[in-house]
Design a protein around this motif. Sequence first.
Motif, PDB file in Angstrom:
ATOM      1  N   ASN A 181      -1.085   6.554 -10.377  1.00 51.34           N
ATOM      2  CA  ASN A 181      -2.276   7.105  -9.741  1.00 51.34           C
ATOM      3  C   ASN A 181      -3.414   7.044 -10.758  1.00 51.34           C
ATOM      4  O   ASN A 181      -3.915   8.043 -11.226  1.00 51.34           O
TER       5      ASN A 181
ATOM      6  N   ARG B 168     -11.631  13.036 -12.695  1.00 53.19           N
ATOM      7  CA  ARG B 168     -11.709  11.580 -12.704  1.00 53.19           C
ATOM      8  C   ARG B 168     -13.153  11.095 -12.774  1.00 53.19           C
ATOM      9  O   ARG B 168     -13.478  10.227 -13.553  1.00 53.19           O
TER      10      ARG B 168
ATOM     11  N   TRP C 169     -10.647   4.130  -4.738  1.00 54.28           N
ATOM     12  CA  TRP C 169      -9.256   4.499  -4.996  1.00 54.28           C
ATOM     13  C   TRP C 169      -8.780   5.566  -4.002  1.00 54.28           C
ATOM     14  O   TRP C 169      -7.648   5.544  -3.545  1.00 54.28           O
ATOM     15  N   THR C 170      -9.666   6.532  -3.667  1.00 50.56           N
ATOM     16  CA  THR C 170      -9.316   7.518  -2.643  1.00 50.56           C
ATOM     17  C   THR C 170      -9.023   6.808  -1.332  1.00 50.56           C
ATOM     18  O   THR C 170      -8.075   7.139  -0.612  1.00 50.56           O
TER      19      THR C 170
ATOM     20  N   GLN D 290      -8.689   7.235   3.632  1.00 57.77           N
ATOM     21  CA  GLN D 290      -9.905   7.919   4.108  1.00 57.77           C
ATOM     22  C   GLN D 290     -11.137   7.489   3.332  1.00 57.77           C
ATOM     23  O   GLN D 290     -11.087   7.451   2.136  1.00 57.77           O
TER      24      GLN D 290
ATOM     25  N   ILE E 276     -15.723  11.834   3.504  1.00 60.60           N
ATOM     26  CA  ILE E 276     -14.476  12.267   2.861  1.00 60.60           C
ATOM     27  C   ILE E 276     -14.448  13.776   2.615  1.00 60.60           C
ATOM     28  O   ILE E 276     -13.419  14.425   2.786  1.00 60.60           O
TER      29      ILE E 276
ATOM     30  N   SER F  97       0.628  10.445  -0.476  1.00 60.21           N
ATOM     31  CA  SER F  97      -0.674   9.828  -0.674  1.00 60.21           C
ATOM     32  C   SER F  97      -1.658  10.248   0.406  1.00 60.21           C
ATOM     33  O   SER F  97      -2.841  10.364   0.152  1.00 60.21           O
ATOM     34  N   GLU F  98      -1.135  10.458   1.626  1.00 62.85           N
ATOM     35  CA  GLU F  98      -2.078  10.681   2.730  1.00 62.85           C
ATOM     36  C   GLU F  98      -2.495  12.140   2.841  1.00 62.85           C
ATOM     37  O   GLU F  98      -3.341  12.476   3.635  1.00 62.85           O
TER      38      GLU F  98
ATOM     39  N   THR G 206      -5.550   5.323  -1.638  1.00 64.07           N
ATOM     40  CA  THR G 206      -4.392   6.213  -1.614  1.00 64.07           C
ATOM     41  C   THR G 206      -4.293   7.047  -0.332  1.00 64.07           C
ATOM     42  O   THR G 206      -3.201   7.427   0.060  1.00 64.07           O
ATOM     43  N   THR G 207      -5.429   7.345   0.297  1.00 65.21           N
ATOM     44  CA  THR G 207      -5.368   8.208   1.477  1.00 65.21           C
ATOM     45  C   THR G 207      -5.765   7.487   2.758  1.00 65.21           C
ATOM     46  O   THR G 207      -5.544   8.002   3.853  1.00 65.21           O
TER      47      THR G 207
ATOM     48  N   ARG H  56     -14.048   6.388  -5.527  1.00 69.52           N
ATOM     49  CA  ARG H  56     -14.144   6.459  -4.062  1.00 69.52           C
ATOM     50  C   ARG H  56     -13.236   5.411  -3.422  1.00 69.52           C
ATOM     51  O   ARG H  56     -12.516   5.684  -2.457  1.00 69.52           O
TER      52      ARG H  56
ATOM     53  N   LYS I  82       4.711   6.911  -3.380  1.00 71.48           N
ATOM     54  CA  LYS I  82       3.825   7.875  -4.016  1.00 71.48           C
ATOM     55  C   LYS I  82       2.973   7.219  -5.099  1.00 71.48           C
ATOM     56  O   LYS I  82       3.448   6.350  -5.819  1.00 71.48           O
ATOM     57  N   PHE I  83       1.730   7.654  -5.169  1.00 76.59           N
ATOM     58  CA  PHE I  83       0.874   7.278  -6.291  1.00 76.59           C
ATOM     59  C   PHE I  83       0.939   8.425  -7.289  1.00 76.59           C
ATOM     60  O   PHE I  83       0.459   9.529  -7.005  1.00 76.59           O
TER      61      PHE I  83
ATOM     62  N   VAL J  21       3.928   2.193  -0.277  1.00 75.16           N
ATOM     63  CA  VAL J  21       4.081   2.936  -1.533  1.00 75.16           C
ATOM     64  C   VAL J  21       4.494   4.362  -1.210  1.00 75.16           C
ATOM     65  O   VAL J  21       3.846   5.045  -0.429  1.00 75.16           O
TER      66      VAL J  21
END
Lengths: 309, 362
Positions: free
Chosen positions: B174, A273, B355-356, B362, A87, A258-259, B359-360, B353, B215-216, B213
């Motif tokens: 988010n 976070r 959650w990333t 990735q 990442i 989001s992306e 949302t992405t 991690r 947007k988060f 979705v």
Amino acid sequence: MDREVHSQAYTKSRLGRWALIAVPYAWLLLFFLAPFVIVFKISLSEVVVSIPPYQPVIDWANGLAGVLDTARQWSFDNYIWLTQDAIYFKAYLSSLQIALIATAITLVVGYPIAYGMARAPKAWQPTLLMLIILPFWTSFLIRVYAWIGILKNEGLLNQVLMSLGLISDPLIILNTNAAVYIGIVYSYLPFMVLPLYSSLEKMDGSLIEAAEDLGCPPMKAFWQVTIPLSVPGIIAGCFLVFIPAVGEFVIPDILGGSETLMIGKTLWVEFFRNRDWPVASAVAVVLLLILVIPIVLFQRQQEKQREAA
Amino acid sequence: MKNILAMAASAVVMTTTMVHAQERTVYVYNWSDYIDEQILEDFTEETGINVVYDVFDSNELLETKLLTGGSGYDVVVPTASFMARQIDAGVFAKLDKSKLPNAQYLWDVVLDRTERYDPGNAYSINYMWGTTGFGMNKAKIAQVMDEAPLNSWDLLFKPENLEKVSKCGVYVLNAPAEMFPAALNYLGYEADSKDPEQLEEAGALLEKMRPHVRKFHSSEYINALANGDICLAVGWSGDILQARDRAAEADNGVTVDYVVPKEGSMMWFDQMAIPADAPHMDEAHAFLNYIMKPEVMAKASNYIYYANGVEASKEFLLDEVKNDPAIYPDQETIENLYTTTAYPPKVQRLVTRLWTQVTTGQ
């Protein structure tokens, strides 16, 4: 006697020069190197539940021994961690890509503006310059927020396009990478235009006349005379846009979707976070190295070329 | 003799109050849009203590300030799940209960639950509590989907449903600390589970939402719902009720409803606490004590549409607040609500991690 006076003046001017050079160096030391050392130090520690949320913390009470004691506990584990999850690599790469594309667009948009300004009647130029600086009078945050109103599905842009009958369904721009590009190009445009203008404005107009007198078509004269002479402005403008764009957080957060993966957001997630200040610091140190090393190499290259010429 | 002592004592008290009377101030750090400002003016009038009021919009931001130390604030308002680990880090001062006589009004139903985060309720008092659920524009959803399961997490977690709803726009918080418990609960696990395998499964379920979705984000949904830009948001009860009111005030044809899904959802608590390094301890206690007055708490709830932690405030509540099941849920709904605790650092890293990934991609 004469020589003595001369050497005294020489010493004085040398002192003056040193004092002059010392100012920017002191500035760099205080506002660049010192914060960097602090961030680097945190990147070598590990997370704990405490205030501050990492350890070891240098025990200044014990003097040098305290520092050495702390130094023994430092490790590069956080940097190894960065290599273990793809990442981070992807986020760096995507940040560089977004910044690079945005810089290119800013250059393409900014160059005609700067060129037009430099060619405008001298009496207009201060006003035009003012217009470029004018957006800085409102908060950066508010200007970025304003783009939400323009770009959203029911926003200004879509309403205009739909009422003109150019599109039947609203374009989805907000919360995509396209919105991030728009945001970066808009926000950083003055940083591109100003150095371009200052290099174009200094250009001797008779050079173009000379080229045209010798039968060079205007387009060719532009590519062969104007562009090469404005290279310093292009380089300065690109650096001023590219460097902050790589680490940009606000624009992808507000306009991106989001992306949108950018290192600024990754850093936020680590810091806020995960509460992992050490890993966040490591991310920041690596980002700095990614930016500083190529820039230093580039400048060396430039200097060599200049010396060769 | 006794008299002289008493006089001397009161003289000392008087001189100290006189010295302080000139500049008694309390620095309060609260969530944005989270109080009726009239309360602050009334407090100053009653006690002579000035309030310097500052706002934040995420627990993460508050936590970072607290963990850095020397924030300069006297009263802060973390959410209980975050507060638990802040207590472990030594961020807060133990409350001096002798200075908080109004603590007697606190509601045992809430106290029992906040004790999970703050044993003995030693460090904090409850300010507001609420639930996490759906904010929706039912008319718009009806246009894109027939017989949508509006009161069930099926609406969000079944991709075939969400795909249809996505045509009119979906926002999701988010906030992994909200969404993982929801997914775990939906899958039939303990909402507070910290089991890596179950969390991975929840992550996989959540990831199916992403294509649908828009947007988060944890605050933009208020405006987006109120303007009719979106038709579904997973969000916090009070925020969605604010969106409902903004839409009603704007009279723009948008009607926003708040729904707690029938499978259950998160019950959360925003707690008032005093940082250990607070410069004005006495004033901070005076502020907490004032806030716990039933009529003051009622004033706050009547203004921001959140349920508060003082049972006696109910008699001062507006009917539209007291009788709104979106604010004060009925007994059956309350029993279905779950609470969660903070993740330990390793699990937190996994959850972040995942959650990333959600949302992405990735």
